[in-house]
Design a protein around this motif. Structure first.
Motif, PDB file in Angstrom:
ATOM      1  N   UNK A 116     -13.392  17.036   7.212  1.00  9.11           N
ATOM      2  CA  UNK A 116     -12.138  16.312   7.437  1.00  9.11           C
ATOM      3  C   UNK A 116     -11.378  16.197   6.120  1.00  9.11           C
ATOM      4  N   UNK A 117     -10.075  15.989   6.218  1.00 11.64           N
ATOM      5  CA  UNK A 117      -9.243  15.860   5.027  1.00 11.64           C
ATOM      6  C   UNK A 117      -8.762  14.419   4.916  1.00 11.64           C
ATOM      7  N   UNK A 118      -9.129  13.761   3.813  1.00 12.44           N
ATOM      8  CA  UNK A 118      -8.722  12.379   3.545  1.00 12.44           C
ATOM      9  C   UNK A 118      -7.365  12.394   2.852  1.00 12.44           C
ATOM     10  N   UNK A 119      -6.546  11.371   3.094  1.00 11.26           N
ATOM     11  CA  UNK A 119      -5.180  11.303   2.576  1.00 11.26           C
ATOM     12  C   UNK A 119      -4.981   9.957   1.886  1.00 11.26           C
ATOM     13  N   UNK A 120      -4.642  10.018   0.604  1.00 10.04           N
ATOM     14  CA  UNK A 120      -4.381   8.824  -0.197  1.00 10.04           C
ATOM     15  C   UNK A 120      -3.095   9.051  -0.984  1.00 10.04           C
ATOM     16  N   UNK A 121      -2.710   8.079  -1.817  1.00  6.08           N
ATOM     17  CA  UNK A 121      -1.468   8.201  -2.584  1.00  6.08           C
ATOM     18  C   UNK A 121      -1.711   7.932  -4.066  1.00  6.08           C
ATOM     19  N   UNK A 122      -0.879   8.519  -4.879  1.00  5.20           N
ATOM     20  CA  UNK A 122      -1.080   8.518  -6.328  1.00  5.20           C
ATOM     21  C   UNK A 122      -1.141   7.111  -6.917  1.00  5.20           C
ATOM     22  N   UNK A 123      -0.407   6.149  -6.340  1.00  7.00           N
ATOM     23  CA  UNK A 123      -0.453   4.789  -6.898  1.00  7.00           C
ATOM     24  C   UNK A 123      -1.810   4.120  -6.674  1.00  7.00           C
ATOM     25  N   UNK A 124      -2.642   4.691  -5.828  1.00  2.00           N
ATOM     26  CA  UNK A 124      -3.985   4.172  -5.593  1.00  2.00           C
ATOM     27  C   UNK A 124      -4.996   4.742  -6.588  1.00  2.00           C
ATOM     28  N   UNK A 125      -4.534   5.653  -7.442  1.00  4.10           N
ATOM     29  CA  UNK A 125      -5.441   6.414  -8.284  1.00  4.10           C
ATOM     30  C   UNK A 125      -5.212   6.209  -9.777  1.00  4.10           C
ATOM     31  N   UNK A 126      -6.286   6.394 -10.502  1.00  9.09           N
ATOM     32  CA  UNK A 126      -6.239   6.572 -11.948  1.00  9.09           C
ATOM     33  C   UNK A 126      -6.510   8.065 -12.140  1.00  9.09           C
ATOM     34  N   UNK A 127      -5.672   8.727 -12.893  1.00  9.76           N
ATOM     35  CA  UNK A 127      -5.826  10.169 -13.104  1.00  9.76           C
ATOM     36  C   UNK A 127      -6.458  10.394 -14.472  1.00  9.76           C
ATOM     37  N   UNK A 128      -7.571  11.090 -14.469  1.00 13.42           N
ATOM     38  CA  UNK A 128      -8.277  11.410 -15.712  1.00 13.42           C
ATOM     39  C   UNK A 128      -8.273  12.919 -15.866  1.00 13.42           C
ATOM     40  N   UNK A 129      -7.741  13.363 -16.987  1.00 15.73           N
ATOM     41  CA  UNK A 129      -7.606  14.798 -17.231  1.00 15.73           C
ATOM     42  C   UNK A 129      -8.561  15.232 -18.329  1.00 15.73           C
ATOM     43  N   UNK A 130      -9.317  16.255 -18.010  1.00 19.36           N
ATOM     44  CA  UNK A 130     -10.194  16.892 -18.985  1.00 19.36           C
ATOM     45  C   UNK A 130      -9.681  18.308 -19.208  1.00 19.36           C
ATOM     46  N   UNK A 131     -10.340  19.053 -20.050  1.00 16.43           N
ATOM     47  CA  UNK A 131      -9.873  20.392 -20.390  1.00 16.43           C
ATOM     48  C   UNK A 131      -9.734  21.303 -19.171  1.00 16.43           C
ATOM     49  N   UNK A 132     -10.719  21.272 -18.287  1.00 18.15           N
ATOM     50  CA  UNK A 132     -10.697  22.170 -17.124  1.00 18.15           C
ATOM     51  C   UNK A 132     -10.703  21.442 -15.785  1.00 18.15           C
ATOM     52  N   UNK A 133     -10.694  20.110 -15.819  1.00 20.64           N
ATOM     53  CA  UNK A 133     -10.776  19.337 -14.573  1.00 20.64           C
ATOM     54  C   UNK A 133      -9.801  18.166 -14.588  1.00 20.64           C
ATOM     55  N   UNK A 134      -9.376  17.798 -13.386  1.00 23.11           N
ATOM     56  CA  UNK A 134      -8.518  16.628 -13.190  1.00 23.11           C
ATOM     57  C   UNK A 134      -9.198  15.767 -12.139  1.00 23.11           C
ATOM     58  N   UNK A 135      -9.417  14.486 -12.456  1.00 23.17           N
ATOM     59  CA  UNK A 135     -10.106  13.578 -11.549  1.00 23.17           C
ATOM     60  C   UNK A 135      -9.145  12.504 -11.052  1.00 23.17           C
ATOM     61  N   UNK A 136      -9.217  12.220  -9.766  1.00 25.80           N
ATOM     62  CA  UNK A 136      -8.479  11.109  -9.161  1.00 25.80           C
ATOM     63  C   UNK A 136      -9.507  10.045  -8.804  1.00 25.80           C
ATOM     64  N   UNK A 137      -9.461   8.927  -9.521  1.00 32.10           N
ATOM     65  CA  UNK A 137     -10.389   7.817  -9.293  1.00 32.10           C
ATOM     66  C   UNK A 137      -9.637   6.671  -8.627  1.00 32.10           C
TER      67      UNK A 137
END
Length: 80
Positions: free
Chosen positions: A34-55
């Motif tokens: 299944x595909x879950x749907x959330x919004x950017x204001x619910x997330x903290x975005x952590x960027x690494x060299x090769x990865x992007x995490x939405x927490x």
């Protein structure tokens, strides 16, 4: 040329799952397909060299998000 970063949604129950950002929507491919749907204001975005995490944060989605009509991507779009 810079390599495209892999995107992941860090889900409290599912762990790290593949994710895609479309406009202000974050879609995560759950392990059950299944595909879950959330919004950017619910997330903290952590960027690494090769990865992007939405927490997740404790911030709720904006009120107008209840009318969100962004169409989720097809499952094959999550393949890295």
């Amino acid at each position: 040329m810079a390599k495209k970063k892999s995107h992941y949604l860090v889900h409290p129950e599912m762990g790290q799952i593949p994710a895609i950002r479309i406009i202000d929507c974050i879609f995560g491919l759950m392990k059950n397909g299944r595909i879950a749907h959330f919004h950017i204001e619910q997330m903290e975005v952590i960027e690494e060299e090769t990865k992007l995490y939405f927490n997740f944060t404790d911030t709720p989605p904006l009120e107008h998000r209840s009318r969100c009509q962004v169409i989720p991507p097809f499952v094959n779009a999550f393949k890295q």
